[in-house]
Motif scaffolding. Structure first.
Motif, mmCIF file in Angstrom:
data_model
loop_
_atom_site.group_PDB
_atom_site.id
_atom_site.type_symbol
_atom_site.label_atom_id
_atom_site.label_comp_id
_atom_site.label_asym_id
_atom_site.label_seq_id
_atom_site.Cartn_x
_atom_site.Cartn_y
_atom_site.Cartn_z
ATOM 1 N N ASN A 168 0.869 -1.167 0.000
ATOM 2 C CA ASN A 168 0.000 0.000 0.000
ATOM 3 C C ASN A 168 0.916 1.230 0.000
ATOM 4 O O ASN A 168 1.795 1.349 0.852
ATOM 5 N N PRO A 169 0.768 2.155 -0.957
ATOM 6 C CA PRO A 169 1.676 3.303 -1.039
ATOM 7 C C PRO A 169 1.702 4.159 0.230
ATOM 8 O O PRO A 169 2.749 4.691 0.596
ATOM 9 N N LYS A 170 0.569 4.282 0.898
ATOM 10 C CA LYS A 170 0.546 5.076 2.132
ATOM 11 C C LYS A 170 1.393 4.403 3.204
ATOM 12 O O LYS A 170 2.180 5.060 3.898
ATOM 13 N N ASP A 171 1.248 3.104 3.333
ATOM 14 C CA ASP A 171 2.029 2.342 4.304
ATOM 15 C C ASP A 171 3.514 2.422 3.976
ATOM 16 O O ASP A 171 4.357 2.613 4.854
ATOM 17 N N MET A 172 3.843 2.305 2.691
ATOM 18 C CA MET A 172 5.238 2.361 2.262
ATOM 19 C C MET A 172 5.860 3.707 2.608
ATOM 20 O O MET A 172 6.973 3.773 3.112
ATOM 21 N N MET A 173 5.132 4.790 2.353
ATOM 22 C CA MET A 173 5.696 6.121 2.613
ATOM 23 C C MET A 173 5.962 6.352 4.086
ATOM 24 O O MET A 173 7.010 6.875 4.455
ATOM 25 N N VAL A 174 5.032 5.962 4.932
ATOM 26 C CA VAL A 174 5.228 6.150 6.373
ATOM 27 C C VAL A 174 6.384 5.281 6.864
ATOM 28 O O VAL A 174 7.256 5.740 7.603
ATOM 29 N N SER A 175 6.425 4.040 6.419
ATOM 30 C CA SER A 175 7.496 3.130 6.817
ATOM 31 C C SER A 175 8.852 3.631 6.327
ATOM 32 O O SER A 175 9.839 3.669 7.077
ATOM 33 N N PHE A 176 8.922 4.023 5.055
ATOM 34 C CA PHE A 176 10.170 4.515 4.473
ATOM 35 C C PHE A 176 10.613 5.809 5.157
ATOM 36 O O PHE A 176 11.792 6.016 5.433
ATOM 37 N N TYR A 177 9.679 6.671 5.467
ATOM 38 C CA TYR A 177 9.984 7.925 6.165
ATOM 39 C C TYR A 177 10.647 7.635 7.516
ATOM 40 O O TYR A 177 11.689 8.206 7.841
ATOM 41 N N HIS A 178 10.069 6.734 8.282
ATOM 42 C CA HIS A 178 10.648 6.424 9.596
ATOM 43 C C HIS A 178 12.007 5.732 9.447
ATOM 44 O O HIS A 178 12.941 6.011 10.209
ATOM 45 N N TYR A 179 12.131 4.859 8.457
ATOM 46 C CA TYR A 179 13.411 4.191 8.216
ATOM 47 C C TYR A 179 14.494 5.206 7.860
ATOM 48 O O TYR A 179 15.588 5.189 8.411
ATOM 49 N N ILE A 180 14.187 6.095 6.945
ATOM 50 C CA ILE A 180 15.169 7.054 6.451
ATOM 51 C C ILE A 180 15.570 8.062 7.534
ATOM 52 O O ILE A 180 16.658 8.611 7.519
ATOM 53 N N ARG A 181 14.700 8.288 8.496
ATOM 54 C CA ARG A 181 15.027 9.201 9.602
ATOM 55 C C ARG A 181 15.964 8.564 10.615
ATOM 56 O O ARG A 181 16.768 9.253 11.226
#
Length: 146
Positions: free
Chosen positions: A100-113
């Motif tokens: 799910n793109p929304k799930d991916m963005m939130v997950s990727f955002y937290h990972y990248i931080r």
């Protein structure tokens, strides 16, 4: 009876971290560009020295490790299909996994931080806008509004 070496606890490769046993074809590019190369790359460098004696690291450690593995082998990638060889679907079995793109963005955002590799400091809103513009290593086209 044939045994799967990946399930054998005596297999030396089982002692490697999962991300070293299951390499991503894009690791060479990522490690060239991020701070992560100074620390976590040691596991890959050790494997490279072991399985690719006499080869040059500059020619891509991950790519050479993958080439040295017997066929059939698993090659994973986070890159979009259009960045791979045009014959890929004719030559290989491909398993495509989408989130799910929304799930991916939130997950990727937290990972990248939290990862040392990027040290991203921006907001989730700014991050989402950049991803939707296609400004990500893992996206090549503009993402439609969600």
């Amino acid at each position: 009876m044939l045994r799967n070496p990946d399930l054998d606890p005596n297999n030396e490769e089982m002692k490697e971290p999962l991300w070293v046993r299951s390499l991503d074809v894009g690791f060479d590019i990522v490690f060239d560009n991020y701070e992560l190369a100074k620390t976590d790359m040691n596991s890959i460098a050790e494997k490279f020295s072991r399985v690719c004696p006499g080869k040059k690291k500059e020619d891509g450690m991950v790519l050479q490790i993958m080439k040295s593995q017997p066929s059939p082998r698993v090659i994973k990638s986070h890159f979009p299909l259009e960045l791979h060889n045009k014959d890929l679907l004719k030559k290989c079995k491909v398993v495509y996994v989408a989130r799910n793109p929304k799930d991916m963005m939130v997950s990727f955002y937290h990972y990248i931080r939290v990862t040392r590799s990027a040290n991203y400091q921006g907001s989730l809103e700014k991050f989402t806008r950049e991803i939707m513009k296609g400004n990500s290593l893992c996206s090549t086209t503009r993402v439609p509004s969600i």
